[in-house]
Design a protein around this motif. Structure first.
Motif, PDB file in Angstrom:
ATOM      1  N   ALA A  76     -86.696  35.453 -65.023  1.00 30.64           N
ATOM      2  CA  ALA A  76     -85.820  34.292 -65.147  1.00 30.64           C
ATOM      3  C   ALA A  76     -84.394  34.680 -65.519  1.00 30.64           C
ATOM      4  O   ALA A  76     -83.510  33.821 -65.563  1.00 30.64           O
ATOM      5  CB  ALA A  76     -86.383  33.320 -66.182  1.00 30.64           C
ATOM      6  N   THR A  77     -84.143  35.956 -65.779  1.00 25.59           N
ATOM      7  CA  THR A  77     -82.818  36.438 -66.154  1.00 25.59           C
ATOM      8  C   THR A  77     -82.271  37.346 -65.050  1.00 25.59           C
ATOM      9  O   THR A  77     -82.938  37.615 -64.055  1.00 25.59           O
ATOM     10  CB  THR A  77     -82.884  37.230 -67.468  1.00 25.59           C
ATOM     11  N   ASP A  78     -81.067  37.833 -65.259  1.00 26.69           N
ATOM     12  CA  ASP A  78     -80.470  38.817 -64.352  1.00 26.69           C
ATOM     13  C   ASP A  78     -80.406  40.193 -65.005  1.00 26.69           C
ATOM     14  O   ASP A  78     -79.703  41.088 -64.515  1.00 26.69           O
ATOM     15  CB  ASP A  78     -79.055  38.384 -63.942  1.00 26.69           C
ATOM     16  N   ILE A 194     -83.012  46.805 -60.295  1.00 26.74           N
ATOM     17  CA  ILE A 194     -84.303  47.219 -60.842  1.00 26.74           C
ATOM     18  C   ILE A 194     -84.465  48.695 -60.502  1.00 26.74           C
ATOM     19  O   ILE A 194     -84.363  49.077 -59.333  1.00 26.74           O
ATOM     20  CB  ILE A 194     -85.470  46.417 -60.239  1.00 26.74           C
ATOM     21  N   ALA A 195     -84.663  49.516 -61.499  1.00 30.89           N
ATOM     22  CA  ALA A 195     -84.844  50.952 -61.290  1.00 30.89           C
ATOM     23  C   ALA A 195     -86.262  51.342 -61.676  1.00 30.89           C
ATOM     24  O   ALA A 195     -86.944  50.629 -62.414  1.00 30.89           O
ATOM     25  CB  ALA A 195     -83.830  51.754 -62.105  1.00 30.89           C
ATOM     26  N   ALA A 196     -86.722  52.473 -61.160  1.00 28.53           N
ATOM     27  CA  ALA A 196     -88.072  52.945 -61.467  1.00 28.53           C
ATOM     28  C   ALA A 196     -88.089  54.456 -61.498  1.00 28.53           C
ATOM     29  O   ALA A 196     -87.300  55.116 -60.813  1.00 28.53           O
ATOM     30  CB  ALA A 196     -89.076  52.422 -60.431  1.00 28.53           C
ATOM     31  N   SER A 197     -88.996  54.983 -62.295  1.00 36.87           N
ATOM     32  CA  SER A 197     -89.131  56.440 -62.364  1.00 36.87           C
ATOM     33  C   SER A 197     -90.524  56.809 -62.857  1.00 36.87           C
ATOM     34  O   SER A 197     -91.117  56.102 -63.668  1.00 36.87           O
ATOM     35  CB  SER A 197     -88.084  57.047 -63.318  1.00 36.87           C
ATOM     36  N   ASN A 198     -91.032  57.925 -62.337  1.00 39.61           N
ATOM     37  CA  ASN A 198     -92.289  58.474 -62.847  1.00 39.61           C
ATOM     38  C   ASN A 198     -92.022  59.634 -63.802  1.00 39.61           C
ATOM     39  O   ASN A 198     -92.945  60.320 -64.219  1.00 39.61           O
ATOM     40  CB  ASN A 198     -93.184  58.948 -61.690  1.00 39.61           C
ATOM     41  N   GLU A 207     -82.304  66.711 -72.419  1.00 36.45           N
ATOM     42  CA  GLU A 207     -82.049  67.990 -71.747  1.00 36.45           C
ATOM     43  C   GLU A 207     -80.769  67.956 -70.924  1.00 36.45           C
ATOM     44  O   GLU A 207     -80.464  68.916 -70.216  1.00 36.45           O
ATOM     45  CB  GLU A 207     -83.231  68.323 -70.837  1.00 36.45           C
ATOM     46  N   GLN A 208     -80.028  66.847 -71.031  1.00 33.97           N
ATOM     47  CA  GLN A 208     -78.750  66.661 -70.335  1.00 33.97           C
ATOM     48  C   GLN A 208     -78.903  66.761 -68.817  1.00 33.97           C
ATOM     49  O   GLN A 208     -78.006  67.235 -68.114  1.00 33.97           O
ATOM     50  CB  GLN A 208     -77.714  67.677 -70.842  1.00 33.97           C
ATOM     51  N   ARG A 209     -80.028  66.271 -68.303  1.00 38.97           N
ATOM     52  CA  ARG A 209     -80.240  66.220 -66.860  1.00 38.97           C
ATOM     53  C   ARG A 209     -80.106  64.790 -66.344  1.00 38.97           C
ATOM     54  O   ARG A 209     -80.179  64.560 -65.143  1.00 38.97           O
ATOM     55  CB  ARG A 209     -81.619  66.791 -66.503  1.00 38.97           C
ATOM     56  N   PHE A 210     -79.939  63.834 -67.264  1.00 38.47           N
ATOM     57  CA  PHE A 210     -79.713  62.444 -66.889  1.00 38.47           C
ATOM     58  C   PHE A 210     -78.715  61.864 -67.876  1.00 38.47           C
ATOM     59  O   PHE A 210     -78.838  62.059 -69.088  1.00 38.47           O
ATOM     60  CB  PHE A 210     -81.023  61.649 -66.921  1.00 38.47           C
ATOM     61  N   ARG A 211     -77.715  61.146 -67.361  1.00 36.54           N
ATOM     62  CA  ARG A 211     -76.637  60.654 -68.212  1.00 36.54           C
ATOM     63  C   ARG A 211     -77.156  59.640 -69.229  1.00 36.54           C
ATOM     64  O   ARG A 211     -77.876  58.699 -68.888  1.00 36.54           O
ATOM     65  CB  ARG A 211     -75.555  59.992 -67.360  1.00 36.54           C
ATOM     66  N   GLU A 212     -76.764  59.843 -70.471  1.00 41.13           N
ATOM     67  CA  GLU A 212     -77.211  58.952 -71.543  1.00 41.13           C
ATOM     68  C   GLU A 212     -76.651  57.551 -71.363  1.00 41.13           C
ATOM     69  O   GLU A 212     -77.360  56.554 -71.564  1.00 41.13           O
ATOM     70  CB  GLU A 212     -76.793  59.517 -72.893  1.00 41.13           C
ATOM     71  N   ASP A 213     -75.372  57.443 -70.957  1.00 45.31           N
ATOM     72  CA  ASP A 213     -74.776  56.116 -70.804  1.00 45.31           C
ATOM     73  C   ASP A 213     -75.435  55.349 -69.655  1.00 45.31           C
ATOM     74  O   ASP A 213     -75.615  54.130 -69.736  1.00 45.31           O
ATOM     75  CB  ASP A 213     -73.258  56.202 -70.590  1.00 45.31           C
ATOM     76  N   LEU A 214     -75.848  56.040 -68.590  1.00 44.48           N
ATOM     77  CA  LEU A 214     -76.563  55.378 -67.499  1.00 44.48           C
ATOM     78  C   LEU A 214     -77.955  54.948 -67.957  1.00 44.48           C
ATOM     79  O   LEU A 214     -78.434  53.862 -67.608  1.00 44.48           O
ATOM     80  CB  LEU A 214     -76.664  56.317 -66.294  1.00 44.48           C
ATOM     81  N   TRP A 215     -78.587  55.800 -68.743  1.00 44.36           N
ATOM     82  CA  TRP A 215     -79.910  55.476 -69.297  1.00 44.36           C
ATOM     83  C   TRP A 215     -79.855  54.187 -70.114  1.00 44.36           C
ATOM     84  O   TRP A 215     -80.705  53.300 -69.970  1.00 44.36           O
ATOM     85  CB  TRP A 215     -80.377  56.651 -70.145  1.00 44.36           C
ATOM     86  N   PHE A 216     -78.823  54.060 -70.951  1.00 43.71           N
ATOM     87  CA  PHE A 216     -78.688  52.842 -71.762  1.00 43.71           C
ATOM     88  C   PHE A 216     -78.447  51.615 -70.882  1.00 43.71           C
ATOM     89  O   PHE A 216     -78.938  50.527 -71.171  1.00 43.71           O
ATOM     90  CB  PHE A 216     -77.545  52.991 -72.772  1.00 43.71           C
ATOM     91  N   ARG A 217     -77.697  51.779 -69.812  1.00 43.51           N
ATOM     92  CA  ARG A 217     -77.435  50.669 -68.890  1.00 43.51           C
ATOM     93  C   ARG A 217     -78.703  50.194 -68.188  1.00 43.51           C
ATOM     94  O   ARG A 217     -78.896  48.999 -67.955  1.00 43.51           O
ATOM     95  CB  ARG A 217     -76.400  51.098 -67.848  1.00 43.51           C
ATOM     96  N   ASN A 219     -81.933  50.840 -69.207  1.00 45.84           N
ATOM     97  CA  ASN A 219     -83.079  50.646 -70.096  1.00 45.84           C
ATOM     98  C   ASN A 219     -82.982  49.362 -70.915  1.00 45.84           C
ATOM     99  O   ASN A 219     -83.417  49.319 -72.062  1.00 45.84           O
ATOM    100  CB  ASN A 219     -83.213  51.863 -71.031  1.00 45.84           C
ATOM    101  N   VAL A 220     -82.445  48.306 -70.319  1.00 44.98           N
ATOM    102  CA  VAL A 220     -82.312  47.022 -71.026  1.00 44.98           C
ATOM    103  C   VAL A 220     -83.684  46.396 -71.255  1.00 44.98           C
ATOM    104  O   VAL A 220     -84.002  45.931 -72.346  1.00 44.98           O
ATOM    105  CB  VAL A 220     -81.413  46.059 -70.224  1.00 44.98           C
TER     106      VAL A 220
END
Length: 375
Positions: A76-78, A194-198, A207-217, A219-220
């Protein structure tokens, strides 16, 4: 919009005390409307998925019930959604469900497998390009983000996105604007992501292989989709679902019956390939014995009763496969398929065909896991 509002209402348990004047000993009872409302929501969702041509969600009433409760709340949200879980658990189906009951359901649903696109083409595929932007850019092309405007974009295997494109994706999420390769202007977008990952994205951040700021964006609102071995109650319904769909796909005259011990055999297996592996097993059984009754005993890899060697060469059982870790289980499953196909990755009957994945995705995972085709 009316359907979305209907699905969004009453997300909490409602307890109503009722006194029975004819039998005081019965006292007060709690009457809960939540179960009935959730069941009604699931029925509406299944109809909506059927209308849009999407896959039905088998197990929504059982093993996936906690997941569906979260789906109805966030749809029901965006808000951005991050679907987490092993390969083959059905994260794509959950993403379609969120879109199907959202206010964006009449807009496009664009799915992107970030691990299946060649790295040199990912930027152009996602963001588009102008004519002449690079060698071979003979025409202007809209990217997947532009095509998803006023709808939903599903970024599967987001952990495979190269670092420089993680930066571009972050800018899109922050500004709601996209700039084609070679363009001098930006285009405003109204999309839901909508993102997905295994993979363990939080570990990749450390391990600095994925940006922390993108992760926070992203991982809402995380939703973890459980593996099949943790929702064994769904296996009977899933098996019958695959029997119906695979019978239709194989153009068989009728759905064959199951042998009396078939479900028990399936329920004792650990399913490292999850729902996708179950579908493959059912299809294989139908090909071998289209008239039935269908029996899976000979088709399943070694069960908990048969010892097998772990990834380090030590003796282990299939029942303890979860102790190996996801990468080890995935590696062993890929190796098994390559043995069956005699090392062939692509083409009809190749390992990618058996695993129902894109050949480039399989080659990428083989490279990451250190698996060689040995042809």
């Amino acid at each position: 919009m009316a359907m979305t509002q209907r699905l969004a209402k009453a997300d909490t348990l409602t307890a109503v005390p009722i006194a029975d004047p004819d039998d005081a000993r019965r006292g007060l009872y709690l009457v809960t409307r939540f179960e009935a409302e959730l069941a009604d929501r699931i029925r509406v969702l299944q109809r909506e998925l059927s209308r849009s041509g999407g896959d039905s969600i088998v197990g929504a009433d059982f093993g996936l019930r906690p997941v569906m409760e979260q789906v109805f709340k966030v749809a029901a949200t965006d808000a951005p959604v991050l679907l987490l879980g092993e390969t083959g658990v059905g994260k794509d189906v959950i993403a379609k469900a969120i879109h199907a009951i959202s206010a964006r359901r009449d807009g496009p649903f664009i799915a992107v497998n970030c691990g299946a696109i060649a790295e040199s083409l990912v930027e152009s595929e996602l963001f588009g390009h102008e004519k002449g932007a690079f060698t071979g850019a003979l025409t202007t092309k809209r990217g997947r983000f532009e095509r998803a405007n006023n709808g939903t974009i599903f970024l599967d295997e987001i952990g495979e996105l190269p670092p420089h494109l993680q930066v571009r994706l972050l800018r899109v999420l922050q500004s709601n604007e996209v700039e084609r390769v070679g363009a001098s202007k930006t285009t405003y977008l109204d999309i839901r992501v909508i993102a997905a990952s295994n993979r363990d994205l939080s570990g990749m951040v450390r391990e600095q292989r994925f940006r922390e700021d993108l992760w926070f964006r992203l991982n809402v609102f995380p939703i973890h989709v459980p593996p099949l071995r943790d929702r064994v109650t769904d296996i009977p319904e899933l098996t019958r679902h695959f029997l119906r769909t695979k019978t239709r796909d194989l153009k068989l005259p009728a759905v064959p019956e199951l042998s009396h011990d078939s479900i028990e055999a399936l329920s004792t297996y650990q399913w490292p390939g999850n729902v996708r592996e179950l579908g493959n097993i059912v299809e294989r059984a139908l090909i071998l014995n289209p008239a039935g009754p269908i029996n899976f005993t000979e088709l399943l890899p070694k069960t908990a009763d048969n010892s097998d060697s772990g990834p380090d060469g030590s003796e282990r059982t299939m029942g303890s496969v979860s102790e190996w870790g996801l990468d080890d289980a995935m590696k062993r499953h890929i190796v098994r398929c390559l043995e069956v196909t005699k090392g062939r990755v692509e083409g009809s009957g190749g390992a990618a065909d058996l695993l129902k994945v894109n050949p480039s995705t399989l080659r990428h995972r083989m490279k990451r896991l250190g698996v060689r085709s040995r042809r």
